[in-house]
Design an enzyme around this catalytic site. Structure first.
Site, mmCIF file in Angstrom:
data_model
loop_
_atom_site.group_PDB
_atom_site.id
_atom_site.type_symbol
_atom_site.label_atom_id
_atom_site.label_comp_id
_atom_site.label_asym_id
_atom_site.label_seq_id
_atom_site.Cartn_x
_atom_site.Cartn_y
_atom_site.Cartn_z
ATOM 1 N N ASP A 12 23.562 -12.565 10.489
ATOM 2 C CA ASP A 12 23.648 -13.807 11.247
ATOM 3 C C ASP A 12 24.941 -14.557 10.946
ATOM 4 O O ASP A 12 25.608 -15.045 11.847
ATOM 5 C CB ASP A 12 22.421 -14.679 10.953
ATOM 6 N N ASP A 63 8.679 -5.105 14.579
ATOM 7 C CA ASP A 63 9.220 -3.941 13.875
ATOM 8 C C ASP A 63 8.137 -3.220 13.083
ATOM 9 O O ASP A 63 8.376 -2.131 12.572
ATOM 10 C CB ASP A 63 10.373 -4.351 12.952
HETATM 11 O O1 LIG Z 1 13.456 -4.792 9.734
HETATM 12 C C1 LIG Z 1 13.250 -5.996 9.862
HETATM 13 C C2 LIG Z 1 13.285 -6.912 8.793
HETATM 14 C C3 LIG Z 1 13.029 -8.264 9.024
HETATM 15 N N1 LIG Z 1 12.745 -8.693 10.274
HETATM 16 C C4 LIG Z 1 12.455 -10.129 10.501
HETATM 17 O O2 LIG Z 1 13.512 -10.912 10.028
HETATM 18 C C5 LIG Z 1 13.029 -12.204 9.694
HETATM 19 C C6 LIG Z 1 13.591 -12.643 8.347
HETATM 20 O O3 LIG Z 1 13.025 -11.916 7.274
HETATM 21 P P1 LIG Z 1 12.382 -12.622 5.979
HETATM 22 O O4 LIG Z 1 11.755 -11.559 5.168
HETATM 23 O O5 LIG Z 1 11.575 -13.783 6.391
HETATM 24 O O6 LIG Z 1 13.705 -13.055 5.221
HETATM 25 P P2 LIG Z 1 14.272 -14.512 4.882
HETATM 26 O O7 LIG Z 1 15.027 -14.364 3.623
HETATM 27 O O8 LIG Z 1 13.256 -15.568 4.952
HETATM 28 O O9 LIG Z 1 15.289 -14.668 6.100
HETATM 29 C C7 LIG Z 1 16.372 -15.567 6.111
HETATM 30 O O10 LIG Z 1 17.584 -14.882 5.855
HETATM 31 C C8 LIG Z 1 17.879 -13.815 6.783
HETATM 32 C C9 LIG Z 1 19.206 -13.212 6.359
HETATM 33 O O11 LIG Z 1 20.196 -14.164 6.335
HETATM 34 C C10 LIG Z 1 17.931 -14.347 8.220
HETATM 35 O O12 LIG Z 1 18.113 -13.277 9.117
HETATM 36 C C11 LIG Z 1 16.625 -15.032 8.531
HETATM 37 O O13 LIG Z 1 16.630 -15.559 9.831
HETATM 38 C C12 LIG Z 1 16.423 -16.155 7.513
HETATM 39 O O14 LIG Z 1 15.199 -16.819 7.772
HETATM 40 C C13 LIG Z 1 11.501 -12.144 9.706
HETATM 41 O O15 LIG Z 1 11.031 -12.762 10.880
HETATM 42 C C14 LIG Z 1 11.234 -10.656 9.753
HETATM 43 O O16 LIG Z 1 10.058 -10.349 10.430
HETATM 44 C C15 LIG Z 1 12.724 -7.807 11.340
HETATM 45 O O17 LIG Z 1 12.456 -8.186 12.483
HETATM 46 N N2 LIG Z 1 12.996 -6.489 11.114
#
Ligand SMILES: O=c1ccn([C@@H]2O[C@H](COP(=O)(O)OP(=O)(O)O[C@H]3O[C@H](CO)[C@@H](O)[C@H](O)[C@H]3O)[C@@H](O)[C@H]2O)c(=O)[nH]1
Ligand SMILES: [Mn+2]
Length: 593
Positions: free
Chosen positions: A364, A58
């Protein structure tokens, strides 16, 4: 020699698996970290011809693409190295960070050779990022680099789909001649005025892109920092899908989100051990865990909206790779690009009935619930050697930011929670009515439950603790079976009896009064605020508070309106008013930020 993995039970019948990785920003998710995850996934102990790894970027970053291209060459050495020596973990970053010395059982020479190769690669990637430029001679190595020009930025670019390794190509082999897994880079189209729905829409784009490239019946997805820490995870997961008795009911297999950087005493509380070890597992008894966004295997069909039926049969041959010619690769890429445009999903069910759901940042969880609603079950698996390890926020501000985002997300789940609340209560009402209760009777029971929870149970717990500590002795308080005529009359008229003062009444009256004052206060704020703020912020609290006030009406009557002997003693009303004033004084003096 590559270790020959045998699959005695399913042999050739093992399903193909598409692995989705999401990344969003090359600054907070460095490309060298992303490719370490990718390499760990390409190196699974699973037939390589049955694996395809997709990265959704992204960030639309040429540096991430460049890192992927570098990873393609490195994989040709890394994968056979991992398999030859049974290396764990298979993320080169994680593996080499474990020790500076060659590790058993590989020879020091070979270890150093691979380590140098890895260090040189990450150095090239990092220096390209530092200088904000990819060397021209590198750009000539792959047509993919042509997709980027000076105008492209992460918020404004066309669709990009590049098949970096085509598993169907006979020349796509590692340096020992073994087939490599398919590897695809995707950056969906981004335009400033479109809603991109974050990871959810990226996932949906991946579902479509993969459908024209490998179309495997099983989809696994991880965040870009969640590398594979266990080479057997895919095989383990397949047991849950292929099981002859139960497999057909199972829609997805969820692994916990584990971190490799938790401090001994878990300073920011990021490692939710009890949830991971007990609660998530416990959910297996009620249809299985929720989908938590990473470390999950889904059937492709259920992500695409399929409803469970008893005689559901899957065709595990989906995704089997026929050899194709190079000219077709171009056509496939063009077709895939057309599936990831900003407008592709207009007037479709994507994000609603099909794919990962939109409209809620914890997409999710909602997606998982929808899958359960369509009749599928899910499985939680927490093996001793964690399947995936990611990076937990390592500062307080990052931790708070993540939690704030999650809780904001949960705010948008209000509707879902209100729905659950309404449904459970309606069902409860239905049960009561069908057992001969009256509507008012059911309502009274609800009130009494509330009262009992605030008083009897509380005092019961305190009493038990006192007895355990030897502060008081077991007694049996016989409940009175007689009452005077006046009291009986009120009882027959269904008027609540208070009469004498009792510490429990103070709790009941204080809480009832507090609710009333809060409701009035909230209503006053709304009168001075705009309607919008009301809908967004206050409505759930107001509804809840309003319901509590409604259920408390008999107490207000007893405190302020009734004149009979069974009314709330004045002393109790006074004491509770005192407590409410105290609560407000505390709130004013110690403002909660
Ligand atoms: O516009 C976007 C925003 C985020 N991501 C991806 O989404 C994932 C999760 O984002 P992160 O910033 O790591 O958030 P976390 O809080 O760690 O994410 C947790 O919480 C999210 C919401 O519940 C779930 O979707 C994730 O899988 C879970 O790991 C990462 O791989 C990002 O690269 C995208 O692909 N596009
Ligand atoms: Mn994360």
């Amino acid at each position: 020699m590559v270790i020959n993995i045998s699959f005695p039970r399913h042999g050739e019948m093992l399903p193909c698996v598409d692995i989705f990785v999401c990344t969003a920003d090359p600054r907070s998710e460095p490309p060298s970290l992303v490719i370490s995850t990718i390499l760990s996934l390409m190196a699974y102990d699973y037939p390589a011809e049955k694996l395809s790894v997709y990265l959704s970027d992204d960030g639309g970053s040429i540096f991430t693409f460049y890192a992927m291209w570098e990873a393609t060459s490195f994989a040709k050495h890394w994968i056979p190295f991992c398999k030859r020596y049974n290396i764990e973990p298979r993320s080169p970053a994680a593996y080499f960070s474990e020790s500076d010395e060659p590790q058993e059982p590989c020879t020091p020479k070979e270890w150093s050779f691979i380590k140098d190769m890895y260090d040189e690669m990450t150095e090239r990637i990092d220096s390209a990022i530092m200088s904000d430029k990819i060397p021209e001679e590198i750009k000539t190595n792959h047509k993919g680099f042509c997709e980027w020009n000076l105008e492209i930025n992460s918020k404004d670019h066309q669709s990009i789909v590049e098949i970096l390794v085509d598993g169907k190509d006979q020349n796509a082999v590692d340096n020992e001649g073994n087939v490599l897994p398919t590897l695809v880079y995707m950056a969906r189209e981004k335009r400033p005025h479109h809603n991109h729905n974050f990871k959810a829409r990226a996932m949906n784009a991946l579902i479509r892109v993969s459908s024209v490239i490998s179309n495997s019946p099983i989809i696994m997805n991880v965040d870009c920092d969640m590398y594979s820490n266990n080479k057997d995870t895919i095989r383990d997961s397949m047991c849950f899908f292929l099981d002859e008795e139960m497999g057909h009911k199972n829609g997805f297999v969820q692994y916990p989100q584990n971190y490799n950087n938790i401090t001994k005493n878990n300073i920011y509380g990021n490692s939710l051990q009890a949830i991971k070890k007990v609660e998530m597992g416990g959910l297996d008894s009620v249809g299985g865990p929720l989908y938590i966004g990473t470390g999950c295997f889904h059937r492709r069909e259920i992500l695409c909206g399929m409803i469970f039926t008893k005689d559901y049969k899957v065709d595990w041959n989906g995704g089997a790779k026929d050899k194709i010619q190079e000219s077709i690769v171009y056509n496939i890429e063009e077709k895939a690009k057309s599936l990831t445009t900003c407008t592709y999903e207009y007037d479709t069910q994507w994000g609603n009935e099909i794919g990962v759901k939109y409209g809620c940042p914890v997409e999710d969880v909602i997606t998982g619930l929808a899958i359960h609603c369509r009749g599928w079950e899910s499985v939680y698996y927490n093996p001793i050697r964690p399947a995936f390890l990611g990076v937990a926020p390592a500062t307080l501000s990052q931790t708070l930011l993540q939690t704030k985002r999650w809780s904001e997300d949960y705010k948008s789940m209000d509707r879902a929670l209100v729905f659950v609340f309404c449904v459970t209560n309606l069902y409860n009402l239905y049960e009561a009515l069908s057992c001969g209760d009256t509507m008012k009777g059911w309502w009274n029971v609800q009130r009494m439950w509330m009262v009992k929870r605030m008083t009897s149970y509380l005092f019961g717990v305190i009493d038990t603790l006192r007895k355990l500590l030897g502060l008081s002795h077991m007694t049996f308080a016989v409940s009175s079976k007689v009452c005077d005529e006046d009291v009986s009359k009120r009882y027959e008229q269904e008027i609540m009896e208070f009469g004498s003062s009792n510490p429990e009444y103070v709790i009941i009256a204080s809480i009832a009064l507090l609710n009333l004052v809060c409701l009035v206060g909230g209503l006053c704020q709304i009168i001075t605020c705009s309607w919008n703020i009301f809908v967004n912020t206050f409505s759930p609290q107001l509804i809840l508070c309003g319901m509590l006030v409604t259920i408390n009406i008999p107490f207000y009557e007893a405190m302020f309106l009734r004149k009979d002997k069974g009314r709330m003693p004045f002393s109790v009303t006074l004491a509770s008013a005192g407590f409410v004033v105290l609560a407000f004084l505390i709130d004013i003096m110690i403002p909660i930020v």
